[in-house]
Design an enzyme around this catalytic site. Structure first.
Site, mmCIF file in Angstrom:
data_model
loop_
_atom_site.group_PDB
_atom_site.id
_atom_site.type_symbol
_atom_site.label_atom_id
_atom_site.label_comp_id
_atom_site.label_asym_id
_atom_site.label_seq_id
_atom_site.Cartn_x
_atom_site.Cartn_y
_atom_site.Cartn_z
ATOM 1 N N LYS A 22 66.449 80.112 70.327
ATOM 2 C CA LYS A 22 65.630 80.963 71.942
ATOM 3 C C LYS A 22 65.295 79.730 72.587
ATOM 4 O O LYS A 22 65.796 79.671 73.902
ATOM 5 C CB LYS A 22 64.603 81.823 71.505
ATOM 6 C CG LYS A 22 63.727 82.385 72.317
ATOM 7 C CD LYS A 22 62.510 83.110 72.585
ATOM 8 C CE LYS A 22 61.055 81.851 71.523
ATOM 9 N NZ LYS A 22 60.444 81.084 72.595
ATOM 10 N N ASN A 23 64.905 78.813 71.756
ATOM 11 C CA ASN A 23 63.774 77.528 72.491
ATOM 12 C C ASN A 23 64.783 77.013 73.601
ATOM 13 O O ASN A 23 64.921 75.807 73.595
ATOM 14 C CB ASN A 23 63.041 77.246 72.071
ATOM 15 C CG ASN A 23 61.915 78.018 71.687
ATOM 16 O OD1 ASN A 23 61.795 79.062 72.327
ATOM 17 N ND2 ASN A 23 60.479 77.221 71.096
ATOM 18 N N ARG A 92 56.731 82.234 79.097
ATOM 19 C CA ARG A 92 56.731 80.698 79.730
ATOM 20 C C ARG A 92 57.193 79.608 80.424
ATOM 21 O O ARG A 92 57.440 79.119 80.909
ATOM 22 C CB ARG A 92 55.547 79.831 79.087
ATOM 23 C CG ARG A 92 54.938 78.780 79.071
ATOM 24 C CD ARG A 92 54.096 78.245 78.087
ATOM 25 N NE ARG A 92 54.149 76.974 77.847
ATOM 26 C CZ ARG A 92 52.950 76.029 78.575
ATOM 27 N NH1 ARG A 92 51.686 76.742 79.714
ATOM 28 N NH2 ARG A 92 52.403 74.752 78.994
ATOM 29 N N ASP A 116 52.374 83.023 75.741
ATOM 30 C CA ASP A 116 51.816 84.029 73.922
ATOM 31 C C ASP A 116 50.992 83.516 74.753
ATOM 32 O O ASP A 116 50.550 82.567 75.448
ATOM 33 C CB ASP A 116 52.932 83.917 72.849
ATOM 34 C CG ASP A 116 53.942 84.075 73.226
ATOM 35 O OD1 ASP A 116 54.850 84.998 72.375
ATOM 36 O OD2 ASP A 116 54.874 82.653 72.371
ATOM 37 N N ASP A 305 55.540 76.447 65.142
ATOM 38 C CA ASP A 305 56.323 78.599 65.358
ATOM 39 C C ASP A 305 56.087 79.157 63.902
ATOM 40 O O ASP A 305 56.537 80.219 63.281
ATOM 41 C CB ASP A 305 57.660 78.366 66.410
ATOM 42 C CG ASP A 305 56.935 78.299 67.638
ATOM 43 O OD1 ASP A 305 55.973 78.031 68.073
ATOM 44 O OD2 ASP A 305 57.826 78.277 68.329
ATOM 45 N N VAL A 327 48.594 72.108 67.350
ATOM 46 C CA VAL A 327 49.843 72.147 68.556
ATOM 47 C C VAL A 327 48.958 73.011 69.404
ATOM 48 O O VAL A 327 48.898 73.126 70.863
ATOM 49 C CB VAL A 327 51.026 72.273 68.177
ATOM 50 C CG1 VAL A 327 51.691 72.627 69.699
ATOM 51 C CG2 VAL A 327 51.635 71.780 67.206
#
Ligand code: UD1
Length: 415
Positions: A22-23, A92, A116, A305, A327
């Protein structure tokens, strides 16, 4: 509202093939705005965020068509440099179109991003870097108006934190800027290196992606290309922790274990047995995890994550663990949900204190966000009885076939 129902207590076993990240794919789709023409992306996961990014691109004027794990993108000569507010608020990653549109069109109108819900997620570093390259910004009624009256020019930028998004936004802007850009203290994530590989295949001149200093020589134009998306290490790590928390054994294929070096090392320290190949690894969970101290950090540190999933695993450890979240300031909403299942976890400032308990017991819990929903499912897999994870749509943002995959590993789970 959708829910996941899981009955715990079954050790997982079998093989999982990891889908594209996804990222990475979200950024690749934005990068395609940099040059007109037809692109083909392979290994694209069937996740909600890809659909949202597809809508963002459609709005800008590009056409996205998905066929299974392939997405074809057609980018026209003329773009509409405006991101629709309702879509940007949903995701985002849409903020990245700022750098791409400034580079390609010289202007952009972008709503400030949502995403999120774990604390405020500012974009100061994105804007400061772009300003250094010649961009100007004005915020009016929640919309950021960006322009580059004299075009973008390369310069030396040093980030105060290796932000993934800021590094990517600057990279997208730099590839078509005049002259040389250096991004210091850059994020080093494998997904970012994959973005740079795509851009270089389009004709960009990027050196050092994946290290903390990235050097870009601007070029005057780029050409479309095809690209295969890198594997999703977070999906790989989530299934690994799911299996480990049940005391099961699975093989995860299609993902280089080096991308999860710190996460797998911590799992080993907790008692997991791990074997590694070039693009696969196997995990066997312990009877009971040993407690761990972990700090989340930018890559190659322990990924933020993976924090909620790791806490769900350590909830059953034989002692007290500490996870320090470096983070995000406020990634702790899920802790209360875990406690409803009998865990003993609490946040103390940025630290999560996890006192291991003998057993979790299933109940109804909230998914909160994408990784929290994965963590609650992991807790449900090791809990006694039935767990219902509400707000399961969060899972669809980043996991393709989550429930089906876990079921194929033997879990008693459905949607
Ligand atoms: C990306 C990932 C996300 C992951 C995160 C960290 C995507 C779509 N999302 O998010 O899953 O959790 O990296 O690995 O790839 N910050 C600032 N100012 C800025 C930019 C960031 O203060 O200008 C802060 C953020 O609020 C956050 C931290 O820096 O606390 C990390 O953010 P960043 O690395 O930018 O994460 P994202 O790119 O948003």
């Amino acid at each position: 509202m959708d829910s996941i129902r899981v009955v715990g207590g079954i050790p997982l076993s079998g093989t999982v093939r990891v889908h594209g990240a996804k990222n990475a794919v979200l950024k690749h789709m934005v990068a395609m705005l940099l040059a007109p023409g037809r692109y083909r992306l392979e290994n694209v996961p069937g996740i909600l965020d890809v659909d949202i990014m597809g809508e963002v691109l459609d709005h800008v004027g590009a056409t996205c068509v998905r066929r299974g794990s392939v997405v074809e993108v057609d980018v026209p000569e003329k773009l509409n440099p405006e991101a629709p507010l309702e879509l940007v608020r949903k995701m985002r990653a849409s903020i990245l179109i700022l750098g791409a549109l400034l580079a390609r069109v010289g202007s952009a109108r972008v709503a400030l991003p949502g995403g999120d819900d774990f604390g405020s997620r500012p974009i100061g570093m994105h804007l400061e870097g772009l300003e250094q390259m010649g961009a100007e910004f004005e915020l009016s009624h929640g919309v950021l108006e960006a322009s580059a009256p004299d075009g973008l020019s390369g310069t030396e930028i040093f980030l105060e934190f290796p932000s993934v998004g800021a590094t990517e936004n600057l990279l997208l802007a730099a590839v078509l800027a005049k002259g040389r850009t250096i991004i210091g203290n850059a994020a080093r994530e494998p997904e970012l290196a994959d973005l740079a590989a795509l851009l270089n295949a389009m004709g960009a001149k990027i050196d050092g992606a994946g290290t903390s200093t990235i050097e870009v020589m601007g070029v005057s134009s780029l050409t479309p290309t095809d690209h295969t998306v890198i594997a999703d290490r977070l999906v790989a790590g989530t299934y690994a922790l799911a299996a480990a928390s049940t005391g099961g054994r699975i093989e995860v294929v299609g993902c280089d274990p080096a991308f999860l070096r710190m996460e797998l090392r911590k799992m080993e320290a907790a008692g997991c047995e791990i074997e590694r190949g070039d693009d696969w690894f196997s995990v066997a969970g312990p009877d009971r995890p040993r407690p761990q101290d972990i700090a989340t950090l930018p890559y190659p540190g322990f990924h933020t994550d993976m924090h909620p999933q790791m806490v769900a695993f350590l909830a059953l450890a034989d002692g007290t663990s500490l996870v320090t979240e470096n983070v995000y300031a406020a990634r702790f909403r899920y802790l209360g949900e875990l406690n409803r299942m009998g865990a003993d976890v609490h946040a103390d400032g940025q630290h999560v204190v996890i006192r291991g308990v003998d057993e979790l017991s299933g109940c109804e819990v909230d998914g909160c966000d994408i990784r929290a929903a994965a963590a609650m499912t992991i807790a449900g897999l090791s809990a006694d009885g039935e767990t219902i994870v509400r707000d399961a749509e969060h899972i669809d943002r980043g996991y393709d076939g989550f429930v089906e995959t876990l079921r194929s590993l033997g879990a008693d789970i459905d949607r």
